[in-house]
Write an enzyme that holds these catalytic residues in place. Structure first.
Site, mmCIF file in Angstrom:
data_model
loop_
_atom_site.group_PDB
_atom_site.id
_atom_site.type_symbol
_atom_site.label_atom_id
_atom_site.label_comp_id
_atom_site.label_asym_id
_atom_site.label_seq_id
_atom_site.Cartn_x
_atom_site.Cartn_y
_atom_site.Cartn_z
ATOM 1 N N TYR A 165 0.840 -1.207 0.000
ATOM 2 C CA TYR A 165 0.000 0.000 0.000
ATOM 3 C C TYR A 165 0.867 1.246 0.000
ATOM 4 O O TYR A 165 1.851 1.308 0.728
ATOM 5 C CB TYR A 165 -0.934 0.022 1.219
ATOM 6 C CG TYR A 165 -2.377 -0.045 0.782
ATOM 7 C CD1 TYR A 165 -2.979 1.070 0.191
ATOM 8 C CD2 TYR A 165 -3.115 -1.214 0.891
ATOM 9 C CE1 TYR A 165 -4.284 1.003 -0.266
ATOM 10 C CE2 TYR A 165 -4.420 -1.286 0.429
ATOM 11 C CZ TYR A 165 -5.003 -0.170 -0.146
ATOM 12 O OH TYR A 165 -6.275 -0.236 -0.614
ATOM 13 N N GLU B 91 -0.542 4.915 -0.473
ATOM 14 C CA GLU B 91 -1.325 6.142 -0.721
ATOM 15 C C GLU B 91 -0.439 7.364 -0.587
ATOM 16 O O GLU B 91 0.385 7.455 0.317
ATOM 17 C CB GLU B 91 -2.484 6.236 0.283
ATOM 18 C CG GLU B 91 -3.648 5.331 -0.080
ATOM 19 C CD GLU B 91 -4.798 5.433 0.922
ATOM 20 O OE1 GLU B 91 -4.649 6.139 1.941
ATOM 21 O OE2 GLU B 91 -5.834 4.791 0.669
ATOM 22 N N ASP C 153 -7.301 13.621 -24.894
ATOM 23 C CA ASP C 153 -7.388 12.222 -24.465
ATOM 24 C C ASP C 153 -6.773 11.368 -25.572
ATOM 25 O O ASP C 153 -7.417 11.075 -26.578
ATOM 26 C CB ASP C 153 -8.844 11.833 -24.205
ATOM 27 C CG ASP C 153 -8.973 10.419 -23.662
ATOM 28 O OD1 ASP C 153 -7.979 9.655 -23.724
ATOM 29 O OD2 ASP C 153 -10.067 10.063 -23.177
ATOM 30 N N LYS D 75 -3.084 0.585 -24.781
ATOM 31 C CA LYS D 75 -3.541 0.481 -26.176
ATOM 32 C C LYS D 75 -2.302 0.525 -27.084
ATOM 33 O O LYS D 75 -1.456 -0.344 -26.951
ATOM 34 C CB LYS D 75 -4.593 1.552 -26.439
ATOM 35 C CG LYS D 75 -5.799 1.353 -25.501
ATOM 36 C CD LYS D 75 -6.932 2.314 -25.697
ATOM 37 C CE LYS D 75 -8.015 2.076 -24.659
ATOM 38 N NZ LYS D 75 -9.099 3.088 -24.714
ATOM 39 N N ARG E 291 -2.622 -2.607 -18.277
ATOM 40 C CA ARG E 291 -3.847 -1.805 -18.168
ATOM 41 C C ARG E 291 -3.634 -0.761 -17.084
ATOM 42 O O ARG E 291 -3.376 -1.089 -15.936
ATOM 43 C CB ARG E 291 -5.030 -2.685 -17.795
ATOM 44 C CG ARG E 291 -5.279 -3.804 -18.754
ATOM 45 C CD ARG E 291 -6.660 -4.366 -18.567
ATOM 46 N NE ARG E 291 -7.605 -3.539 -19.283
ATOM 47 C CZ ARG E 291 -7.891 -3.683 -20.578
ATOM 48 N NH1 ARG E 291 -7.314 -4.620 -21.271
ATOM 49 N NH2 ARG E 291 -8.760 -2.903 -21.161
HETATM 50 C C1 LIG Z 1 -10.056 3.450 -23.837
HETATM 51 C C2 LIG Z 1 -10.369 4.885 -23.652
HETATM 52 C C3 LIG Z 1 -10.697 5.412 -22.393
HETATM 53 C C4 LIG Z 1 -10.998 4.564 -21.183
HETATM 54 O O1 LIG Z 1 -10.084 3.700 -20.787
HETATM 55 P P1 LIG Z 1 -10.472 2.480 -19.819
HETATM 56 O O2 LIG Z 1 -9.136 2.029 -19.392
HETATM 57 O O3 LIG Z 1 -11.232 1.514 -20.658
HETATM 58 O O4 LIG Z 1 -11.288 3.032 -18.692
HETATM 59 C C5 LIG Z 1 -10.864 6.771 -22.300
HETATM 60 N N1 LIG Z 1 -10.753 7.574 -23.353
HETATM 61 C C6 LIG Z 1 -10.477 7.102 -24.585
HETATM 62 C C7 LIG Z 1 -10.363 8.048 -25.729
HETATM 63 C C8 LIG Z 1 -10.297 5.743 -24.772
HETATM 64 O O5 LIG Z 1 -10.048 5.279 -26.002
#
Ligand SMILES: *Cc1c(COP(=O)(O)O)cnc(C)c1O
Length: 423
Positions: free
Chosen positions: A56, A58, A202, A231, A237
């Protein structure tokens, strides 16, 4: 078998271990075209499976609420420093559990419930967390949504500017989940500056392309950069928030204690490893190849009469409208899966069909590029996709089974990190 191997898991829980082994084999045998997915390296898998999960911590390095941070602090600092160096940003926070909570932290940092916020509509290519109605972000804020032009399938910046001037949003989100074209960060920045909004880029889908120099960077244009790490970036993740020094405190406070408790230290370690990998020359070659493969696949699909949103792609992603092929996105995606080709059904802009049975499929090349496939193979892939979709309209299961075999045969030549045919 899974790599690293899982003998202790197999002994302790054979039922679960068998499912993991089968999933590894499935990932090996299928042509994985879901654009948000990838294969992480064995090093990232190892880092993600360490004893760091036991701890942990925090708070932030040097300012923790638990003792025993002698090694966690340098691990998190390593991840932060690597993110700053890779993307060229002042500040990085590597603690968000995933992309959605990272975006929630941005709202918490810069907006109050009921404030106007501007983002791309989900069916136009945005993300749920950019203010879509069913998301907390659409319910708790006064969300205004922009889209693409009907004629071109490309982002409508005039609409973004008009809505921004009229609504004066606190936040403007750019980026999304089904945008096949380059995002014009300077144009968004100009609009955000004019209305004094915080611009959030984003880059969840394209972070690896940006890190590898295959897509322009939002650094210097966006106030805040939000990204997932799993991605195109090819990490575990997780997510990161990056910003200029001016916003660092507000963002850190929003992630912890505003939204989250303890960071997932095993994930932080995996992120650190993937950022190190992304700084290597081979990663720039991968990023360029992802785009080359997507463009070759798009060209081959166009040659076969597919209707692609915006007419092609600049990045890793293709959105195909199957209306002219006489099949919905969902039955097509299901048939492709039976043919060993994994994609997802997706709405297309101005889709007349329902979100659970939309007109399109979404295809991407990050995972197959990691496997080592190149543009020379894309016409073969397009041929399989075309044939499988035609077979689906005739309920021709034999053809789907035959294609699945051919896919498996091709992929046997391309090793997958995380799985080996040799025990
Ligand atoms: C995949 C994605 C997210 C969210 O990600 P998670 O890990 O699935 O919560 C947010 N914004 C965009 C543009 C994404 O492609």
């Amino acid at each position: 078998m899974h790599v690293p191997s899982i003998p202790a898991l197999t002994a302790a829980d054979p039922q679960l271990a068998a499912l993991v082994e089968r999933e590894a084999e499935r990932q090996h045998d299928k042509l994985r075209l879901i654009p948000s997915e990838n294969y992480v390296s064995t090093a990232v898998l190892e880092a993600s499976g360490t004893v760091l999960t036991n701890k942990y911590s925090e708070g932030y390095a040097g300012r923790r609420y638990y003792e025993g941070q002698q090694l966690i602090d340098p691990i998190e600092t390593l991840a932060v420093d690597r993110a700053r160096a890779l993307f060229g940003v002042d500040h990085a926070n590597v603690q968000p559990y995933s992309g959605s909570p990272a975006n929630l932290a941005v709202y918490l940092a810069f907006a109050e419930p009921g404030d106007p916020v501007l983002g791309m509509a989900l069916p136009m290519g945005g993300h749920l967390t950019h203010g879509w109605s069913v998301s907390a972000t659409g319910r708790w804020f006064r969300s205004v949504q922009y889209g693409v032009r009907r004629e071109t399938g490309r982002l409508d910046l005039d609409q973004v500017r008009d809505l921004a001037r009229r609504e004066r949003p606190k936040l403007i989100f750019c980026g999304g989940t089904a945008i096949p074209r380059t995002i014009d960060f300077p144009a968004f920045a100009e609009i955000a500056r004019e209305v004094e909004a915080v611009l959030v880029a984003d880059i969840a889908h394209i972070a690896g392309l940006i890190a590898g120099g295959a897509h322009p960077s939002p650094v210097g244009h966006a106030d805040v950069i939000s990204t997932t790490t799993h991605k195109t970036l090819r990490g575990p993740r997780g997510a990161m928030l990056m910003c200029t020094q001016a916003h660092a405190k507000a963002l850190d406070k929003a992630v912890f204690p505003g939204l989250q408790g303890g960071p997932h230290n095993h994930t932080t370690a995996g992120i650190a490893v993937s950022l190190h990998e992304a700084a290597q020359p081979s990663f720039a070659a991968y990023a360029a190849q992802v785009v080359r493969n997507a463009q070759a696949l798009a060209t081959a699909l166009l040659d076969r009469g597919f209707d692609l949103v915006s007419g092609g792609t600049d990045n890793h992603l293709i959105l195909a409208d199957l209306t002219s092929k006489g099949i919905g996105g969902k039955p097509a995606a299901q048939a492709l899966d039976r043919a060993g080709i994994e994609c997802n059904y997706n709405t297309v802009p101005f889709d007349p069909r329902k979100p659970f049975d939309p007109s399109g499929i979404r295809l991407g090349t990050p995972a197959l590029t990691t496997r080592g496939l190149s543009q020379a193979q894309m016409p073969t892939l397009a041929g399989w996709i075309d044939e499988a979709i035609a077979a689906a309209t005739k309920e021709d299961e034999a053809t789907l089974t035959r294609i699945a075999g051919e896919v498996r045969e091709l992929l046997a030549e391309y090793p997958m990190p995380g799985w080996s045919s040799r025990p």
